[in-house]
Design a protein around this motif. Structure first.
Motif, short mmCIF file in Angstrom:
data_model
loop_
_atom_site.label_atom_id
_atom_site.label_comp_id
_atom_site.label_asym_id
_atom_site.label_seq_id
_atom_site.Cartn_x
_atom_site.Cartn_y
_atom_site.Cartn_z
N VAL A 1 0.82 -1.22 0.00
CA VAL A 1 0.00 0.00 0.00
C VAL A 1 0.85 1.27 0.00
CG1 VAL A 1 -2.02 -1.09 1.03
CG2 VAL A 1 -0.26 -0.07 2.52
N TYR B 1 3.22 -3.29 3.63
CA TYR B 1 2.13 -4.20 3.30
C TYR B 1 0.85 -3.81 4.04
CZ TYR B 1 5.56 -7.06 0.95
OH TYR B 1 6.52 -7.51 0.09
N ALA B 2 -0.29 -4.12 3.46
CA ALA B 2 -1.59 -3.74 4.02
C ALA B 2 -1.77 -4.25 5.44
CB ALA B 2 -2.71 -4.26 3.12
N LYS C 1 -2.42 -1.70 8.50
CA LYS C 1 -3.68 -1.77 9.25
C LYS C 1 -3.42 -1.78 10.76
CE LYS C 1 -7.91 -4.50 9.52
NZ LYS C 1 -8.64 -5.64 9.00
#
Length: 84
Positions: free
Chosen positions: A41, A51-52, A56
């Motif tokens: 992302v 990375y997502a 998150k």
């Protein structure tokens, strides 16, 4: 050419690859699969992918910190910026 024919042809090609190129194909497929599962992302300042799943978790921590009053005022941010 339909999907089944493509898969058959790819399997045949893979069966006849030499070891060094087989490693290259494996690496490409592993990277592709990882990006499908956990997409990139963004990137950090050093160019490393974000990375997502990691983003998150990090963003959830930041939201929780803000809810708990752990934030920086615009005035404090301006003071910090003058010291950079």
């Amino acid at each position: 050419m339909n999907t089944a024919a493509i898969r058959t042809e790819i399997h045949d090609m893979v069966d006849h690859l030499d070891d060094s190129f087989l490693k290259v194909v494996h690496s490409m497929l592993a990277t592709y699969r990882q990006e499908q599962i956990d997409p990139i992302v963004g990137y950090d300042l050093k160019g490393n992918p974000l990375y997502a799943s990691v983003a998150k978790v990090e963003y959830a921590k930041r939201v929780e910190a803000m809810k708990n009053g752990q934030s920086t005022s615009i005035e404090d941010l301006r003071k910090e910026a003058t010291e950079w």
